[in-house]
Design a protein around this motif. Sequence first.
Motif, PDB file in Angstrom:
ATOM      1  N   HIS A 238      61.768   3.323 -49.838  1.00 61.66           N
ATOM      2  CA  HIS A 238      60.406   3.503 -50.358  1.00 61.66           C
ATOM      3  C   HIS A 238      59.943   4.887 -49.900  1.00 61.66           C
ATOM      4  O   HIS A 238      59.702   5.090 -48.714  1.00 61.66           O
ATOM      5  CB  HIS A 238      59.473   2.411 -49.854  1.00 61.66           C
ATOM      6  N   ASN A 239      59.831   5.791 -50.847  1.00 58.43           N
ATOM      7  CA  ASN A 239      59.602   7.187 -50.461  1.00 58.43           C
ATOM      8  C   ASN A 239      58.199   7.435 -49.930  1.00 58.43           C
ATOM      9  O   ASN A 239      57.242   6.759 -50.319  1.00 58.43           O
ATOM     10  CB  ASN A 239      59.882   8.100 -51.656  1.00 58.43           C
ATOM     11  N   ILE A 240      58.099   8.427 -49.049  1.00 60.20           N
ATOM     12  CA  ILE A 240      56.788   8.812 -48.531  1.00 60.20           C
ATOM     13  C   ILE A 240      56.149   9.783 -49.522  1.00 60.20           C
ATOM     14  O   ILE A 240      56.829  10.529 -50.216  1.00 60.20           O
ATOM     15  CB  ILE A 240      56.878   9.454 -47.135  1.00 60.20           C
ATOM     16  N   GLY A 241      54.847   9.748 -49.593  1.00 63.99           N
ATOM     17  CA  GLY A 241      54.131  10.545 -50.594  1.00 63.99           C
ATOM     18  C   GLY A 241      53.509  11.791 -50.019  1.00 63.99           C
ATOM     19  O   GLY A 241      52.302  12.001 -50.157  1.00 63.99           O
ATOM     20  N   THR A 242      54.314  12.614 -49.380  1.00 64.13           N
ATOM     21  CA  THR A 242      53.748  13.830 -48.796  1.00 64.13           C
ATOM     22  C   THR A 242      54.784  14.943 -48.705  1.00 64.13           C
ATOM     23  O   THR A 242      55.981  14.680 -48.570  1.00 64.13           O
ATOM     24  CB  THR A 242      53.188  13.540 -47.383  1.00 64.13           C
ATOM     25  N   LEU A 246      53.920  17.941 -40.940  1.00 68.02           N
ATOM     26  CA  LEU A 246      53.439  17.147 -39.801  1.00 68.02           C
ATOM     27  C   LEU A 246      53.532  15.659 -40.106  1.00 68.02           C
ATOM     28  O   LEU A 246      53.932  14.857 -39.254  1.00 68.02           O
ATOM     29  CB  LEU A 246      51.986  17.528 -39.472  1.00 68.02           C
ATOM     30  N   ARG A 247      53.162  15.305 -41.319  1.00 70.37           N
ATOM     31  CA  ARG A 247      53.239  13.887 -41.699  1.00 70.37           C
ATOM     32  C   ARG A 247      54.688  13.437 -41.839  1.00 70.37           C
ATOM     33  O   ARG A 247      55.034  12.314 -41.478  1.00 70.37           O
ATOM     34  CB  ARG A 247      52.448  13.651 -42.992  1.00 70.37           C
ATOM     35  N   PHE A 250      56.087  12.863 -38.230  1.00 64.04           N
ATOM     36  CA  PHE A 250      55.538  11.842 -37.322  1.00 64.04           C
ATOM     37  C   PHE A 250      55.217  10.508 -37.983  1.00 64.04           C
ATOM     38  O   PHE A 250      54.755   9.592 -37.293  1.00 64.04           O
ATOM     39  CB  PHE A 250      54.272  12.394 -36.646  1.00 64.04           C
ATOM     40  N   HIS A 251      55.461  10.361 -39.297  1.00 66.80           N
ATOM     41  CA  HIS A 251      54.937   9.164 -39.964  1.00 66.80           C
ATOM     42  C   HIS A 251      55.542   7.864 -39.427  1.00 66.80           C
ATOM     43  O   HIS A 251      54.844   6.856 -39.293  1.00 66.80           O
ATOM     44  CB  HIS A 251      55.117   9.257 -41.489  1.00 66.80           C
ATOM     45  N   VAL A 254      54.058   6.900 -36.069  1.00 63.43           N
ATOM     46  CA  VAL A 254      52.729   6.308 -36.263  1.00 63.43           C
ATOM     47  C   VAL A 254      52.869   4.866 -36.746  1.00 63.43           C
ATOM     48  O   VAL A 254      52.133   3.970 -36.311  1.00 63.43           O
ATOM     49  CB  VAL A 254      51.906   7.150 -37.264  1.00 63.43           C
ATOM     50  N   ARG A 258      51.370   1.547 -35.049  1.00 62.46           N
ATOM     51  CA  ARG A 258      50.512   0.581 -35.762  1.00 62.46           C
ATOM     52  C   ARG A 258      51.082  -0.831 -35.670  1.00 62.46           C
ATOM     53  O   ARG A 258      50.338  -1.801 -35.565  1.00 62.46           O
ATOM     54  CB  ARG A 258      50.354   1.007 -37.223  1.00 62.46           C
ATOM     55  N   PRO A 321      58.874  -8.780 -50.331  1.00 60.02           N
ATOM     56  CA  PRO A 321      58.995  -7.337 -50.533  1.00 60.02           C
ATOM     57  C   PRO A 321      59.429  -6.648 -49.265  1.00 60.02           C
ATOM     58  O   PRO A 321      59.033  -7.046 -48.167  1.00 60.02           O
ATOM     59  CB  PRO A 321      57.570  -6.900 -50.906  1.00 60.02           C
TER      60      PRO A 321
END
Lengths: 322, 129
Positions: A238-242, A246-247, A250-251, A254, A258, A321
């Motif tokens: 599931h790809n990251i949207g950025t 920095l994101r 570190f995503h 984070v 969480r 999912p």
Amino acid sequence: MDLAQLTYPDVVTLAVPFFVAAILIEMTWIFIANRGGRYEVRDAMTSLAMGVGNVASGTLLGFVAFGFFMWLWRITPLDLGTSWWVIALCFVLDDLRYYWVHRFGHRVRWVWASHVNHHSSQHYNLTTALRQTWTGTFTFMMIVRAPLVLMGFHPAMILFVGGLNLIYQFWIHTEAIGKMPRWVEAVMNTPSHHRVHHGRNPRYLDANYAGVFIIWDRMFGTFVPELEDERPDYGLVHNIGTFNPLRVAFHEWVAIFRDWTQPGVTWRDRFLYAVMPPGWRHDGTGGGSDALKARYVEANPDTAGTPGLEPGRLGSDRRRPL
Amino acid sequence: MPLWLLGTIVVVGLIAVWIASRFYGYDEPLTLDEEAAKREFIADNPGLVPEEVRLAATGQSALIHAGGRLHVLWVMGQDVATHVLDAPQIIPTNSGLVLTLRDFAAPRVKLTLAPEEAATWTALIEDAA
């Protein structure tokens, strides 16, 4: 020779002009030939920014690993010297070390949090090779190199061969090269083998962890060949949207934080969130690559038993999912 | 290699790659039709099947119903990203909408929509919340 003063060239730094030139040549080749890969300006710039950050973090934090290795060097009674065969042996054993660290990087979430950024590009070109971690020190994977030092390989030599390993892996991040001669594909990591590693197709997940020698994957049962009729689809499940470096960097850290701070988790859950494979959930709703493969085979029964989808690689399908 | 030389090579290299990317047209954004949006969504969400797709007129984003939940898909360069919409904050802008997501990697998604489209999408997202 005073081994305390032993130094080797910083080969990765010396290779930077070659990296830049090779990227420009690959971009131009793809433009002229209209095949052999894809480039996207923001994706490429993000990858390069990650590469620059990796060098910066290595400069700032490299003393941690090197200090640890030098401490081990002082306590080990063994010293293999600096002859060429020792360097060659060190290179091979460090590549074995790389295989396992890389495998942990995909199967232990704490290490994945550092490595995930390398797989966060949906492209596969030479800039992807430079999309490197900023947080490797915090995975503590330098421990896996400890046996090499204790066996008598000097830390400077180990870092030198590690640099050579990294440089080798640069050129295999390309779609511009198809398959190499059979003997090369049998022994070495190649663009074809590593394309599989970057694919998010279910059959290609968690395969081909090799750095230089693909023999480790063949030995430890993680080898999957690139199939002619199934091109790798690059990126994360599931790809990251950025494109923000920095994101990207570190995503996943984070995300772990969480998961740790959500209501209702125990200390055991927190520990497992760090050490279980990516996708694990304390409430059983998650599922990693094994479950994804199982689900894929169930939807496509004719693929059962084909490369990457053998029974031993399939987990339980939790029907939720990912 | 002295740090100043390494820094110079890196800066020149970054600029050269950026210029070459623009020159070769590697900054052209992907434009989707409905089938492509479905295909991209499935690839990014294994196990989910799109039940309804509402594609923006720009072909740069879509709202997708799948698995009983509403998702947003948006173009990132020549690729896409997707995210489930879990009661996002909806901020109207001159060019469409901004959605705030509970995701460190993608906390804000900018969607370019015509005014009527933006109103429809707002209603759909609020209904799904």
